[in-house]
Design an enzyme around this catalytic site. Structure first.
Site, short mmCIF file in Angstrom:
data_model
loop_
_atom_site.label_atom_id
_atom_site.label_comp_id
_atom_site.label_asym_id
_atom_site.label_seq_id
_atom_site.Cartn_x
_atom_site.Cartn_y
_atom_site.Cartn_z
N GLY A 132 0.83 -1.21 0.00
CA GLY A 132 0.00 0.00 0.00
C GLY A 132 0.86 1.25 0.00
N SER A 134 0.86 3.96 -3.25
CA SER A 134 0.22 5.05 -4.00
C SER A 134 -1.12 5.45 -3.40
CB SER A 134 0.02 4.63 -5.47
OG SER A 134 1.26 4.40 -6.10
N SER A 166 -2.10 -3.93 -5.99
CA SER A 166 -2.20 -5.19 -6.73
C SER A 166 -2.46 -6.36 -5.78
CB SER A 166 -0.92 -5.46 -7.50
OG SER A 166 -0.57 -4.37 -8.32
N GLU A 251 12.10 -3.89 -6.26
CA GLU A 251 10.96 -3.86 -7.18
C GLU A 251 11.37 -3.38 -8.56
OE1 GLU A 251 6.63 -1.64 -7.76
OE2 GLU A 251 7.69 -1.47 -5.84
N ASN A 372 8.27 6.86 -15.27
CA ASN A 372 9.62 7.09 -15.81
C ASN A 372 10.12 8.50 -15.51
OD1 ASN A 372 9.25 4.53 -16.75
ND2 ASN A 372 9.94 4.96 -18.83
N GLU A 373 9.21 9.48 -15.50
CA GLU A 373 9.63 10.85 -15.22
C GLU A 373 10.20 10.96 -13.80
OE1 GLU A 373 6.93 10.72 -18.57
OE2 GLU A 373 6.77 9.92 -16.54
#
Length: 386
Positions: A132, A134, A166, A251, A372-373
């Protein structure tokens, strides 16, 4: 072989033996139980029976010490297992997060009680976890997280909402990042802690986030003053950001950031190999595809070697994730283009089905684990550029 190049591979005799034994297991298990290879299996293919059989065969908990039920081997051994499972498209989602992220976190920061209780179940493929992190207003910018835990008698009261969690609807527990200290604009990363929260805890609501394809892997999880006792704290209060940063290296750097589409790519190459009149353009495109996979794999192996040496390759892991997931997205459209050349051989239908799944999952590749940013910002800071 050049010694410098050899370090970018994972071909030592002991690793080769492990690789061969796992391949034999996967062939036999698929023949007996009938699972089919799929794209993005570490997210989409949940099979608790497979996870238990994998654990019973000794292919889980590779870096967990023997006293906690694991194999007591290195990150390179775990890398080989991960790679083979992904290439096979095996149904690994049930145990994935617990084995990849939770186990290293417990070994580094967990209490002895937590290790004794959870690590043997993880190594056995019978403990399923989700993460947990985001939130609706805090995706890759975890420092903006607002879920909070307030001290109370004997424990904490947890409130807030997490998204894109997820497997939470199937997992036994969620490792939650929550704010336990006041917001400090000058130190945005301070005041966070981690909690191991059972999914059945009163006050916890798990709501599905269903993809356009109808698949259900993600969830929104709400905590309404959920009581968690002091034994659920992972590590130290206030040290959550440091712990999460280390966890994200596991990860972000693994071969799942390169090989989520491997089942469709390998099936496609086999299909094209049976084509009698494959033209030079298609052959060159296959060569380019394989060259990119090999170079990215070498980067990923180098991070595994750093982890095995006890290092914390945060920048390198972010770079692997950025390059790897961009490749995965691009590989889907390249595969679709190459598929058009396979016109004269049988066996097109299974490849087409895998390609359809890859297209559905492709938008996810560059989002999960940090956009990616954001990852490029991590790399820039690590290089002293920000």
């Amino acid at each position: 072989m050049n010694a410098d190049f050899a370090t970018l591979c994972a071909n030592e005799p002991e690793l080769a033996t492990l690789r061969a034994s796992l391949r034999a297991f996967l062939f036999a298990d698929r023949d007996e139980f009938g699972w089919q290879p799929t794209v993005d299996a570490w997210l989409s293919s949940w099979d608790e029976g497979f996870s238990a059989r994998l654990g019973d065969a000794g292919f889980l908990g590779m870096t967990i010490p023997g006293e906690y039920g694991g194999q007591g081997r290195s990150h390179l051994h775990r890398y080989v297992v991960t790679e083979e499972l992904l290439v096979a498209g095996a149904p690994v989602a049930a145990h994935w997060i617990a084995d990849r992220q939770v186990a290293p976190g417990l070994l580094a920061y967990g209490s002895e009680e937590q290790r004794q209780r959870l690590l043997p179940r993880i190594a056995a493929g019978r403990c399923f976890s989700s993460i947990g992190m985001s939130e609706p207003q805090a995706g890759s910018d975890l420092a903006a997280s607002s879920a909070k835990a307030t001290k109370t008698a004997g424990g904490w009261l947890l409130s807030g909402t997490k998204v894109w969690t997820s497997g939470a609807h199937l997992a036994h527990q969620i490792v939650v990042l929550a704010r336990t200290g006041p917001v400090d604009p000058q130190r945005r990363h301070a005041g966070f802690s981690q909690f191991i929260v059972p999914t059945h805890s009163p006050g916890t609501t798990i709501s599905p986030i269903v993809m356009m394809s109808g698949e259900h892997h993600f969830n929104e999880v709400s905590f309404d003053e959920v009581f968690v006792d002091d034994a659920t704290v992972l590590g130290e209060i206030g040290a959550g950001w440091h712990q999460v940063t280390a966890e994200l290296s596991f990860e972000r750097s693994g071969p799942e950031r390169i090989l989520s589409t491997a089942p469709v790519l390998t099936a496609l190459v086999r299909l094209l190999a049976a084509q009698d009149d494959l033209d030079d353009h298609a052959a060159a495109a296959v060569g380019d595809l394989l060259a990119r996979v090999i170079s990215l794999r070498q980067l990923s192996v180098s991070v595994a070697r750093a982890l095995a040496a006890g290092q914390a390759p945060v920048n390198e892991a972010a770079l692997v994730k950025d390059l790897g997931t961009r490749f995965e997205q691009e590989s889907v459209e390249l595969a679709a283009d190459l598929f058009s050349y396979a016109t004269q051989v049988p066996g097109r239908e299974p490849v087409a089905a895998l390609l359809d799944i890859a297209r559905l999952h492709s938008p996810l590749f560059t989002l999960r684990g940090g956009t990616n940013e954001v990852l490029r910002g991590v790399v820039a800071r690590g290089m002293g550029l920000r």
